[in-house]
Enzyme design. Structure first.
Site, PDB file in Angstrom:
ATOM      1  N   LYS A 103     -15.668  -1.777   2.530  1.00  0.00           N
ATOM      2  CA  LYS A 103     -14.948  -2.252   1.347  1.00  0.00           C
ATOM      3  C   LYS A 103     -15.964  -2.836   0.375  1.00  0.00           C
ATOM      4  O   LYS A 103     -16.630  -3.823   0.683  1.00  0.00           O
ATOM      5  CB  LYS A 103     -13.919  -3.317   1.735  1.00  0.00           C
ATOM      6  CG  LYS A 103     -12.769  -2.803   2.581  1.00  0.00           C
ATOM      7  CD  LYS A 103     -11.867  -3.949   3.010  1.00  0.00           C
ATOM      8  CE  LYS A 103     -10.633  -3.449   3.757  1.00  0.00           C
ATOM      9  NZ  LYS A 103      -9.811  -4.563   4.284  1.00  0.00           N
ATOM     10  N   GLU A 154       0.807  -1.217   0.000  1.00  0.00           N
ATOM     11  CA  GLU A 154       0.000   0.000   0.000  1.00  0.00           C
ATOM     12  C   GLU A 154       0.842   1.270   0.000  1.00  0.00           C
ATOM     13  O   GLU A 154       0.335   2.364   0.240  1.00  0.00           O
ATOM     14  CB  GLU A 154      -0.965  -0.027   1.183  1.00  0.00           C
ATOM     15  CG  GLU A 154      -1.947  -1.197   1.062  1.00  0.00           C
ATOM     16  CD  GLU A 154      -2.901  -1.316   2.225  1.00  0.00           C
ATOM     17  OE1 GLU A 154      -2.776  -0.514   3.182  1.00  0.00           O
ATOM     18  OE2 GLU A 154      -3.765  -2.197   2.183  1.00  0.00           O
TER      19      GLU A 154
END
Length: 431
Positions: free
Chosen positions: A337, A205
């Site tokens: 999500k 990330e």
């Protein structure tokens, strides 16, 4: 004119070089929408299932040709002719067509791609920005970014058990200033790590992935980076973590290899609480394992009045599981999500339920991302107030931040950055 006339899908690559699904939905008017689906590394056991081919001779078994075929075959046959403006009807058609609880027949990756591409096509047909189409005229809150600047756990090959160490520029007056603050802290952290001989390679990330002596050392580096950049820890920049505790929970205990500790649920809570007392740590995601329901309840009782307790793996963006958590006092916030549940409509239902119960919401990326910035628009559409979309490098992460800059520019004086509200709520900067 907003009738769906074609649905197309293709196999593309995500930020980890793994295949994922991209879908294009075209309308009778000539307008179209495209969406790419993300994928996670640390996943909840009750997430909707992404369909993979399993052919080890192709992409090591991770191909998504079956999902692509499902989109262009069975799904297309059933939604061509539907009105793209009727998002709920389209999503319900997808759910009914799949017919399973976890979307394992058609694949959540196939279904989500169609769902999001339909929404984009509808927004383009109307001529509205996506965030405004999804949220309406009152969509105006720019989210506080949770910027992941040190990676551990499943996201990095190092000795840190906690998966993400994040900064939150709550003291910024605008989103653009928050982004600048984060970038400056990120670059100062890189210099500090390099000066001490640490590797400054990054994880999935975009955060740094150094081998450190302890989790305390990670916090200390971040505090130094904030101060070196010229900001005040706490009043201007708060901290957040994603422990991803399910990844090191075995036989009812938490196995912290980096600390050489094996902790009970109560001891794990105390370990995390100690950080909140010594650092401006205001948000803890997945501090307990998804199967440790009693641990979640204890953590919420002990810390919920002063810390945002975010449920990710424990809720997996599922309204039924969230409802149970609300009833039983689990967490006070939920990570959202899209690919955990598989359609836009179900995602919006979960957010509405969370807000109705007084839970905060954090719109989130996955560790396997693409250049698609749908979640940036979604965060503003829902006035969520917080977004988690990685570090200040890797274009798959910056695509979301850059889209938020565009949205802030589009909103102009009507836009409100959520940072000062968070700072006030958590009493940051108060004597």
């Amino acid at each position: 004119m907003s009738t769906i006339v074609s649905v197309w899908a293709r196999e593309i690559l995500d930020s980890r070089g793994n295949p994922t699904v991209e879908v294009e939905v075209s309308l009778e008017s000539g307008h179209s929408g495209r969406a790419a689906v993300p994928s996670g590394a640390s996943t909840g056991s009750r997430e909707a299932l992404e369909l993979r081919d399993g052919d080890k001779g192709r992409y090591l078994g991770k191909g998504v040709e079956k999902a692509v075929d499902n989109v262009m075959g069975e799904i297309a046959e059933n939604i061509v002719g539907m009105d793209a403006l009727r998002q709920v009807a389209v999503d319900n058609a997808l759910i009914d067509l799949d017919g399973t609880d976890n979307k394992d027949r058609l694949g959540a990756n196939a279904m989500l791609g169609v769902s999001l591409a339909t929404a984009r096509a509808a927004a383009n047909f109307i001529g509205m920005p996506l965030y405004q189409y999804l949220g309406g005229i009152n969509s105006k809150v720019l989210p506080v970014p949770m910027m992941n600047i040190i990676n551990g756990g499943e996201h990095a090959p190092n000795n840190l058990d906690i998966q993400e160490f994040m900064i939150m520029p709550v003291g910024a007056p605008t989103f653009s200033e928050a982004l600048r603050m984060g970038a400056e802290i990120f670059h100062n952290l890189k210099a500090l790590l390099a000066a001490d001989g640490h590797v400054t390679s990054v994880g999935d990330e975009g955060g740094f992935a150094p081998n450190l002596k302890s989790h305390d050392e990670a916090f200390r580096y971040i505090m130094r980076a904030i101060e070196t950049a010229g900001y005040i820890p706490g009043s201007e920049v708060a901290l957040a973590i994603d422990a991803a505790a399910s990844e090191f929970y075995k036989d009812g205990k938490y196995h912290l290899k980096g600390e050489n500790k094996v902790l009970s649920s109560s001891e794990m809570i105390d370990w995390l609480m100690d950080f909140t007392q010594r650092y401006p740590l205001i948000s803890i995601e997945d501090g307990m394992a998804e199967g440790d329901w009693e641990g979640w309840q204890e953590m919420t009782v002990k810390m919920g009045d002063s810390v945002q307790i975010v449920g990710d793996d424990v809720f997996v963006t599922n309204p039924d599981i969230l409802a149970q958590g609300i009833d039983e006092g689990v967490a006070n916030s939920i990570l959202i999500k899209l690919n955990q549940i598989g359609t836009l409509t179900e995602t919006l239902d979960t957010v509405e339920m969370a807000k109705g119960a007084g839970y905060t919401t954090v719109i989130s990326h996955r560790s396997g991302e693409t250049e698609d910035h749908f979640i940036a628009d979604l965060a503003v559409a829902l006035n969520a107030g917080q977004i988690k979309t990685g570090s200040l490098c890797r274009s798959d992460r910056l695509a979301k931040y850059n889209q938020l800059l565009r949205i802030e520019e589009d909103l102009d004086d009507e836009g409100i950055y959520f940072g000062p509200y968070m700072a006030s709520h958590f009493g940051l900067g108060e004597e």
